[in-house]
Write an enzyme that holds these catalytic residues in place. Structure first.
Site, PDB file in Angstrom:
ATOM      1  CB  VAL A 125      -0.944   0.008   1.222  1.00 32.72           C
ATOM      2  CG1 VAL A 125      -1.826   1.250   1.204  1.00 32.72           C
ATOM      3  CG2 VAL A 125      -1.794  -1.259   1.254  1.00 32.72           C
ATOM      4  CG  HIS A 148       1.550   0.861   5.944  1.00 31.02           C
ATOM      5  ND1 HIS A 148       1.670   1.283   4.634  1.00 31.02           N
ATOM      6  CD2 HIS A 148       1.808  -0.467   5.935  1.00 31.02           C
ATOM      7  CE1 HIS A 148       1.980   0.246   3.869  1.00 31.02           C
ATOM      8  NE2 HIS A 148       2.082  -0.822   4.636  1.00 31.02           N
TER       9      HIS A 148
END
Ligand code: 5GP
Length: 125
Positions: A106, A110
């Site tokens: 992604v 993160h």
């Protein structure tokens, strides 16, 4: 599919959509700089993702282009999430995949927070 660390920020990526509330997530934490939510495919009894609110693709992008306030806020948020989840005493693992070799899927920065059991060696062979 893994993504490269470089390139324009994709406003349609799944975490951008979670930030905008277009896709549901099980949020466990939020503040001015970051949100945290349970990973959809947990790899440990506790597996939470912490993401900055700003549009940063990766650690490389964030560390080069994030403001001091965003970076400090994000680092504090990661610590706050681990504390809130009760992981300080038993311990926990942080992981941030960046780019192709790390298999980053992604393209929004993160940090994975893993905990809830002894986590074993750092990397599998
Ligand atoms: P990466 O490989 O990029 O470091 O990790 C991406 C993580 O995002 C994976 O652990 C994956 O399970 C998680 N993920 C992918 N799509 C979604 C989603 O729609 N919701 C949530 N909560 N997690 C997701």
């Amino acid at each position: 599919m893994p993504v490269a660390a470089l390139g324009d920020y994709d406003q349609g990526n799944i975490f951008a959509r979670i930030l905008r509330g277009e896709i549901p997530s099980q949020r466990v934490y939020e503040d001015d700089h970051a949100i945290a939510f349970h990973d959809i495919n947990p790899q440990a009894p506790l597996h939470v993702l912490v993401i900055p609110r700003g549009p940063y693709r990766s650690w490389a992008d964030f560390s080069a282009n994030g403001s001091d306030a965003e970076i400090a806020g994000f680092v504090r948020a990661v610590g706050a999430v681990a504390r809130q989840l009760g992981l300080e005493e038993p311990g926990y693992r942080l992981l941030a995949n960046a780019g192709l070799d790390a298999h980053q899927e992604v393209p929004h920065l993160h940090v994975h927070v893993f905990g809830g059991r002894p986590l074993g060696p750092m990397l599998t062979r």
